[in-house]
Enzyme design. Sequence first.
Site, PDB file in Angstrom:
ATOM      1  N   GLN D 119       0.848  -1.190   0.000  1.00 47.65           N
ATOM      2  CA  GLN D 119       0.000   0.000   0.000  1.00 47.65           C
ATOM      3  C   GLN D 119       0.883   1.239   0.000  1.00 47.65           C
ATOM      4  O   GLN D 119       1.802   1.351   0.806  1.00 47.65           O
ATOM      5  CB  GLN D 119      -0.867  -0.052   1.262  1.00 47.65           C
ATOM      6  CG  GLN D 119      -1.868   1.068   1.384  1.00 47.65           C
ATOM      7  CD  GLN D 119      -2.494   1.088   2.757  1.00 47.65           C
ATOM      8  OE1 GLN D 119      -2.227   0.238   3.587  1.00 47.65           O
ATOM      9  NE2 GLN D 119      -3.320   2.079   3.026  1.00 47.65           N
ATOM     10  N   SER D 122       0.348   6.798   2.543  1.00 50.70           N
ATOM     11  CA  SER D 122       0.904   7.854   3.394  1.00 50.70           C
ATOM     12  C   SER D 122       2.103   8.528   2.759  1.00 50.70           C
ATOM     13  O   SER D 122       2.844   7.913   1.994  1.00 50.70           O
ATOM     14  CB  SER D 122       1.352   7.267   4.733  1.00 50.70           C
ATOM     15  OG  SER D 122       0.263   6.753   5.422  1.00 50.70           O
ATOM     16  N   GLU D 237      -8.581  -2.177   5.986  1.00 50.85           N
ATOM     17  CA  GLU D 237      -7.405  -2.105   6.835  1.00 50.85           C
ATOM     18  C   GLU D 237      -7.818  -2.068   8.305  1.00 50.85           C
ATOM     19  O   GLU D 237      -7.253  -2.744   9.147  1.00 50.85           O
ATOM     20  CB  GLU D 237      -6.584  -0.853   6.502  1.00 50.85           C
ATOM     21  CG  GLU D 237      -5.304  -0.753   7.327  1.00 50.85           C
ATOM     22  CD  GLU D 237      -4.505   0.499   7.004  1.00 50.85           C
ATOM     23  OE1 GLU D 237      -5.107   1.492   6.542  1.00 50.85           O
ATOM     24  OE2 GLU D 237      -3.284   0.476   7.228  1.00 50.85           O
ATOM     25  N   SER D 369      -4.737   7.092  13.476  1.00 55.41           N
ATOM     26  CA  SER D 369      -4.300   7.327  14.855  1.00 55.41           C
ATOM     27  C   SER D 369      -5.499   7.336  15.794  1.00 55.41           C
ATOM     28  O   SER D 369      -6.647   7.518  15.379  1.00 55.41           O
ATOM     29  CB  SER D 369      -3.582   8.665  14.957  1.00 55.41           C
ATOM     30  OG  SER D 369      -4.520   9.719  14.844  1.00 55.41           O
TER      31      SER D 369
END
Lengths: 369, 369, 402, 402
Positions: D119, D122, D237, D369
């Site tokens: 993946q 980010s 995910e 997060s």
Amino acid sequence: MTTTEETEELRRTVRRFLDQRSTEAEVRRLMEDETGYDPAVWKQMAEQIGLQGLAIPEEFGGSGFSYNELRVVFEEMGRALLTAPFFATVALAANALIECGDDDAKKAYLPGIASGETIATLALSEERGGWDDKAVTLQASGSGSDWTLTGGKRFVPDAHVADLILVAARTADGISLFAVEKGAAGLSTEVELTMDLTRKLARVTLDSTPAQLIGTQGQAWNGLRRALRFAAVALAAEQVGGAQKVLDMTVQYSKERFQFGRPLGSFQALKHKMADMLVDIESAKSAAYDAARAVADGDADVELSASVAKAFCSETYFRTAAQGLQLHGGIGFTWEHPIHLYFKRAKSSEFLLGSPVYHRDLVGQALGI
Amino acid sequence: MTTTEETEELRRTVRRFLDQRSTEAEVRRLMEDETGYDPAVWKQMAEQIGLQGLAIPEEFGGSGFSYNELRVVFEEMGRALLTAPFFATVALAANALIECGDDDAKKAYLPGIASGETIATLALSEERGGWDDKAVTLQASGSGSDWTLTGGKRFVPDAHVADLILVAARTADGISLFAVEKGAAGLSTEVELTMDLTRKLARVTLDSTPAQLIGTQGQAWNGLRRALRFAAVALAAEQVGGAQKVLDMTVQYSKERFQFGRPLGSFQALKHKMADMLVDIESAKSAAYDAARAVADGDADVELSASVAKAFCSETYFRTAAQGLQLHGGIGFTWEHPIHLYFKRAKSSEFLLGSPVYHRDLVGQALGI
Amino acid sequence: MTATATNQDADTELVIAKTEQLLRDYPPATTDRREFLSAQFDAGLAWVHFPKGKGGLELPRSLQHEVYVRLEEAGAPNGQMGNQLGYSMGAPTVLAWGDEQQHERYLRPIFLGDERWCQLFSEPGAGSDLAAVATRAVKDGDDWIMNGQKVWNSMASISDIGMLIARTDPEVPKHQGLTYFVIDMHAPGVEVRPLRQMTGEAEFNEVYLTDVRVPDAARLGAISAGWKVSMATLMNERVMFASEGMDKGPVETALDLYRERDHHEPELRTRMIDMWIKGRVLTLSNQRAAANRAAGTPGPEGSTGKIGYAELQQKGYELCLDLLGDESLLYDSYEMHEFTLESLKERPTKIDPRRRFLRSRANSIEGGSSEIMHNILAERVLGLPPEHRVDKDVPFSQVPRG
Amino acid sequence: MTATATNQDADTELVIAKTEQLLRDYPPATTDRREFLSAQFDAGLAWVHFPKGKGGLELPRSLQHEVYVRLEEAGAPNGQMGNQLGYSMGAPTVLAWGDEQQHERYLRPIFLGDERWCQLFSEPGAGSDLAAVATRAVKDGDDWIMNGQKVWNSMASISDIGMLIARTDPEVPKHQGLTYFVIDMHAPGVEVRPLRQMTGEAEFNEVYLTDVRVPDAARLGAISAGWKVSMATLMNERVMFASEGMDKGPVETALDLYRERDHHEPELRTRMIDMWIKGRVLTLSNQRAAANRAAGTPGPEGSTGKIGYAELQQKGYELCLDLLGDESLLYDSYEMHEFTLESLKERPTKIDPRRRFLRSRANSIEGGSSEIMHNILAERVLGLPPEHRVDKDVPFSQVPRG
């Protein structure tokens, strides 16, 4: 096992009933009233929806449902702060009878409970409090079927309106359970002033009071302990219902209340606190629902599940109520706002049937540490 | 007592020095280096600013300042993650000597420490760890002035570079303190791999190693215990300095890092977390500064103050480092970012000289509960 | 290592000398309360940091402590007693923002206890967002006509003067349209109602203002300067909150309970120790804050005190209840008591821990909620960016409220 | 009290029957791995909730469990093994957003393990704010030219295909200008570098893209639809994160350590019990979430799981360290290990608790997060007002970044 839809239908029925019969105004009226319940509502609960007998076996006049259903009833009652001897009668007394191993006693008392005719309770704690066998020091006199009790019990839910008080007392071979009926010679009860005015606790004084032995002399503790744990599961369900209601109120308030030109609920620090409340309550639900399932399924470690649920849900409810009060600001500290009623119920139900500290210790014992 | 300005002047001096001599690059170089310190910097610390001798009495070659000044030095060293045997030498060995009640030993060793010539440490813990008298099982052989030591010590800060190792050992009448000098027969040291690479801990193995008795045979524990507590106060000051640095880094980062088109530090939930860190650190400072003052003033309950400071500052530092790491997001988890160095220092200094759990227990004993 | 603060020593000596002189000239045993306090005011010992002639000596505020220690020892009357809000918050505000006439009019009566003061800031719609005050004051000749509702007013039922902020201009952004008044609590149209709280008693009041006529002479500071003026009052409130009630607090109460009972789950010992450490550290922080203020180097430990105080009260009394055990299921009395002059005097020394437990929930709300204190620390101390403000540059009349 | 879910029973029976048939036709002991997996794909037992012909049977996803239980018992190969990201995140995304050719091209190779996926979402400037992706993709004929940097890419060094979002239009608001690609990790200009983490090892990578040429056929979904497409990947995910690693977790490790040692401060017993309860409740919550998902009535307990998981890992391993005592001062090895095909296979069963302690700090950061999860719960579950957004209606090129 019921499907989710059936359980949710039961929930809707109970909520609809309590929305009408246990309004905030009614709760406040009963808080100030020493009797502490409305006999008409009590009757409707039994006759219209059969709540008192829901989880009592059919052979003893009940509907034979399980704790999977009963916990929904307690959840809703916790949500509505129902002020009535339901917890005393159904969670304490009925469980004590179901677990007493004495068919005659079951036949004698459970049908009356199921039909709503009998209000009952369990008297265990004494002057110093406590919810284990060490709390029981009251000594019974007599033998065979001829017993009298002399001494005091404290923290007995709704004893002042009970038709039947089950009393734990010491006999030669250990702890025994006795039935004392309303109006018995030497029996007196006195309501104490409780922090949580929505649940009445009474002192019970016995003076050579005739009592009926239930089960085998000296052999009552195992059944009583199970009954206390099952009652703790009911209490955990109550706590979960109360906590959810506090979160609902708080979220609602935070959407409507503006400060600094914005709804309170748009401030991230407050949003995260409400999210924490949600996480906490969802976890508590998992503990309470599983404990109810364990009672229903008769798990071997059901007592462990009960202690986990009581310890966890107690603290969740208190944290939630404290945080909810905080997020309401000044208004939450006033007598006129309902949130303090939940706050006090939360704190009191922490202690009832043993504090989280106590139940965590039991968990430790079960883990062998 | 010094005025605030004098203390702050000392702070500026030490910070200026460490900003140049204990840069992040230098700390990282020494982390990978088994020796673990830069002898040139060590010499400058002693000769240019007299840090090693700051709180050593003037009669033994020091400057005679108090813990009110020394704690500022440790704060700054904690802030800079100074990688050097300063804590071992000054907090552990010098205090053990000052409290040993043996003027000959003081005269023999303190001037060397003060001048920077002697690197010293204290060997207490053994295979199982621990920081109280029970941790000491190594048995000394001999009598009078003729002693040898055989056995092992662990978790000894900087023993591998020490010129002088003070060793706690059992003798007939209790615990005694011995001096073992570098190169002594049968002495070997081995650096272990520490979680916190900025503070080296070594195993010490002694095989019929000749040792010099310090103080009275069997009477060392009281002085040692005081020295350990004073060292804990130095460690608490280190922790406070490290925690403040983490907060500074985190605040700075949160102002510079943008997400969602806004600086991170504009998100209220994060702001409140940083405010909590501030509250926590300010409280820890109060505990550490007061404990340093208590050492300086010779308070009767100085050991209690030390335990309070060690327990509180340990947890503050860890909470702060953990939260600071979290607020840095992914970058804080990388090896290349410095915050993990503080995180590991925080966790390790929790254990060094006794964990918060241990020191809280000591506080309980002092309260008589 | 020598102290350099010789000035400080001289100041201290002066204050001590003057206090001893006062006690010699007006022996407390034979002097009337008002007469003594009047003499104390004239000696500059009422607020030593105030100007000469106005109750002070222009000396550091920290020296006031020296006065009180000696007066208490000598059994002298206490000029704060029963009028804490006037003494600690009203007087500094009057001094900072009032004119000469107002200094003359208000300071001495506060100190002599002739006029008790209360605070009329909060409103149902203005809690944490204090500047959202909606009470209206409209000019009418030399007077102002006030209408509105105030809440959380302690002492209001027994006070003579109320410190009040009102909106005099709703067509400017909210902080700009406020004006500060010191109103006569006995004026027609001022109605004080007790506000019952969850503990059962009514420590606070609601104050309803209906066409209350207030002379312009009772305005403190300029028209529209009310927000700044109110800051002088609030700063002193936070000092009060952070330092009060540390004598027989939750930790000592818990320790007594712990020792009274013979056996305990180990968890309770752990929590008892933890709480004792927290209490000690908070005390140390307050001492450090006081020392830094006295030294003229105030740090953030001043602002952190209120958060720590609230937390200690709450967690501390939670522990007390756990130590009480099942007695915590009960309560002493929910009868509604109001705050009266009598209850003020007999200040109970031992309040039931269960009542204190309930009362402690307000500690994180009153006088600046813990959430607001966190904002202040984040923005003013750490310098983090301020909250996004939708009401900043908008006329108050157009700000969404609810 | 009777179950009404007869459909469900029939579905379960079908899946079981088909699985048993597969095992009979292709005995694992004598069948090649690829051959077996290919047959499993054809039997619709790769992803039972996928369409027929594409590895599935159009049955409820929860029934996949029935397949795996039986295959594992029979010692059959596992189609997820070594390609978790392809199996759990890549395949559902391809199915939902790819066209027929892409289904054909990608699904089977994922399941057969012919192509491992990673993946690439980010970036250094796009962490919690994932839509702030700055990697540029510029159209060049039938191809796209990519430039940028990705980070936190696990398995990237051993993967064949990367799921990537790139900015194709910087002049529209940030969510609108993104496009989703499945790129060839072996293409020129793709450089994978190990990213060392605080535990010492390199579990993740950085991926640098320099003038990487990607055919338009590797685009998944429409141009500018990348944000929506990426949601399909991310949803899967979070399911992975919330449910993984519960076998020998921190609580069991702590309990073992507790029992191995003979004496303990009472505080440690208290914490051990508390942690055990938290672990049990989290397990119950995950079970409840799974049951509710299976019953088609997913509740918030799904979203709360990730927060609880991170907290349990962190607090749990903190307790482990306290139980280890001074051994926690030491570490096992800071040598930098990279993730390889081999390390993937030998998946260690016993990792040092001190390493797990350090690793646990990432649990509250990776995969959304805890702060972001709190926002999601507050806004999507509780319906609280969204954060004030300065970047919502502004072209990405004009949004402040840093």
